[in-house]
Design a protein around this motif. Structure first.
Motif, PDB file in Angstrom:
ATOM      1  N   ALA A 117       0.828  -1.207   0.000  1.00 46.10           N
ATOM      2  CA  ALA A 117       0.000   0.000   0.000  1.00 46.10           C
ATOM      3  C   ALA A 117       0.863   1.258   0.000  1.00 46.10           C
ATOM      4  CB  ALA A 117      -0.907   0.011   1.225  1.00 46.10           C
ATOM      5  N   LYS A 133      -7.743   4.063  -5.173  1.00 44.84           N
ATOM      6  CA  LYS A 133      -7.817   3.459  -3.846  1.00 44.84           C
ATOM      7  C   LYS A 133      -8.758   4.308  -3.006  1.00 44.84           C
ATOM      8  CE  LYS A 133      -4.947   1.636  -0.083  1.00 44.84           C
ATOM      9  NZ  LYS A 133      -5.499   2.306   1.108  1.00 44.84           N
ATOM     10  N   ALA A 167      -8.737  -0.504  -5.351  1.00 46.71           N
ATOM     11  CA  ALA A 167      -8.359  -1.014  -4.030  1.00 46.71           C
ATOM     12  C   ALA A 167      -9.273  -0.387  -2.993  1.00 46.71           C
ATOM     13  CB  ALA A 167      -6.902  -0.682  -3.729  1.00 46.71           C
ATOM     14  N   HIS A 172     -10.033  -0.033   1.149  1.00 45.70           N
ATOM     15  CA  HIS A 172      -9.687  -0.230   2.562  1.00 45.70           C
ATOM     16  C   HIS A 172     -10.991  -0.396   3.340  1.00 45.70           C
ATOM     17  CE1 HIS A 172      -7.048   0.524   6.165  1.00 45.70           C
ATOM     18  NE2 HIS A 172      -8.255   0.668   6.687  1.00 45.70           N
ATOM     19  N   ASN A 176      -7.999  -4.451   1.209  1.00 47.11           N
ATOM     20  CA  ASN A 176      -6.982  -3.862   2.079  1.00 47.11           C
ATOM     21  C   ASN A 176      -7.559  -3.649   3.477  1.00 47.11           C
ATOM     22  OD1 ASN A 176      -5.748  -0.533   2.530  1.00 47.11           O
ATOM     23  ND2 ASN A 176      -4.574  -2.367   2.901  1.00 47.11           N
ATOM     24  N   MET A 208      -3.869  -6.138  -0.550  1.00 49.69           N
ATOM     25  CA  MET A 208      -2.967  -5.018  -0.314  1.00 49.69           C
ATOM     26  C   MET A 208      -2.594  -4.972   1.160  1.00 49.69           C
ATOM     27  SD  MET A 208      -3.522  -0.966  -1.175  1.00 49.69           S
ATOM     28  CE  MET A 208      -3.229  -1.169  -2.934  1.00 49.69           C
TER      29      MET A 208
END
Length: 337
Positions: free
Chosen positions: A16, A140, A168, A170, A203, A225
């Motif tokens: 990351a 992301k 991506a 989180h 992630n 990630m």
């Protein structure tokens, strides 16, 4: 998994992008231990447009990095487009847009995770950047702004429509920062949304091979990630790959083995930076994470964090090896989420 024409294999592991962390020496160590895809530290679009030298230096790429992305952030679409074009001159394999950073200095200007509060603008920004560069563009982001405002499903569809080629996610909201546990449920919902055709990268909280396998099985994401869990533990990528292929945990290194890794990272820093003190200061965040759970370690840790020369660090590391060298490290701590 593919990003554009970039073939990354099955379940690639991404390092990351992290400010003041994912610079040259740390990327090198993570690559050595199995990270498949690198990111630079994220860079400010406004600083790139103003041609700030320190920001440009963050985009200096090396052959060992590849495949590698430069991540940019900002709130002004015109500046972000220009920044993407400047970043492309450094010849990254792809450019990533930061729609997820939760820190106040980023969101107060409407950048990072603040873009989750304006999905039309997020989509427009992504679309304009995609049109402006010839390399693939990815993004992301986070689940949302708060627990009551999590528009990740809509955001993913909008970003796909804008032309980004991988996303991506989180598994936290901006409000959470890095507290609590990452929620992979919504990441799985995005991945399994029949409208989503681009790769989804998960992630959050990957700090063991077992967790990586569980998250992968639960969501079916295309890639994983790893961020903060690898600070002071770059061999985490090796652990995850070993577990995914064998179902068994890879043994943790001894303190002496970890010291050898730390020395290699520090030596590269000292070669890379203009002066010794700068190279040492950049290591402090890593020093703080390298030796968890050692008994009666407080004084040595403080000394390591205060050291300003290579000689000082070496002397402390000699003491650490003499006192703890054969002891196996234990990273099973909640602080590594």
């Amino acid at each position: 998994m593919k990003i554009g024409n970039l073939e990354l294999g099955n379940t690639p592991l991404f390092l990351a992008p992290m400010e003041d962390v994912t610079y040259k020496s740390f990327r090198w160590m993570c690559k050595k231990f199995g990270a498949d895809v690198m990111y630079t530290e994220f860079v400010s679009s406004e600083a790139l447009v103003r041609d700030i030298q320190k920001t440009r230096e963050k985009m200096h790429l090396f052959e060992f990095d590849r495949p590698v992305a430069i991540q940019i952030y900002g709130h002004n679409i015109e500046s972000m487009v220009r920044a993407a074009q400047v970043a492309e001159e450094s010849q990254p394999d792809f450019i990533d847009i930061n729609f997820g950073c939760p820190m106040k200095k980023i969101i107060r200007h409407g950048a990072g995770a603040a873009m989750l509060k304006d999905l039309p603008k997020m989509q427009q920004m992504a679309a304009e950047i995609v049109k402006a560069v010839s390399v693939p563009v990815t993004a992301k982001t986070r689940l949302g702004w708060t627990a009551a405002d999590m528009p990740i499903l809509e955001a993913a569809e909008r970003l796909q429509d804008a032309g980004i080629q991988a996303l991506a996610i989180h598994g936290r909201t901006r409000e959470q920062l890095y507290a609590g546990e990452a929620d992979w449920t919504l990441i799985g919902e995005v991945k399994n949304n029949p409208k989503i055709r681009i790769p989804i990268i998960g992630n959050g909280d990957i700090n063991s091979g077992e967790k990586a396998k569980r998250f992968l099985d639960e969501t079916g994401v295309d890639g994983l990630m790893i961020g903060r869990g690898a600070i002071g533990r770059p061999w985490l990528f090796r652990e995850v790959k070993h577990y995914l292929s064998t179902g068994e945990e890879f043994p943790q290194p001894t303190v002496a083995e970890a010291v050898d890794v730390l020395k290699e990272q520090m030596f590269m820093n000292l070669e890379w930076k203009d002066n010794e003190r700068s190279g040492i200061l950049m290591m402090r965040r890593h020093f703080a994470k390298y030796f968890p759970g050692l008994p009666n370690f407080r004084e040595l840790k403080i000394a390591l964090l205060r050291a300003e020369t290579n000689l000082e660090v070496d002397e402390i590391l000699v003491k650490i090896v003499a006192q703890y060298g054969d002891q196996q490290l234990d990273f099973n701590q909640s602080s590594l989420k």
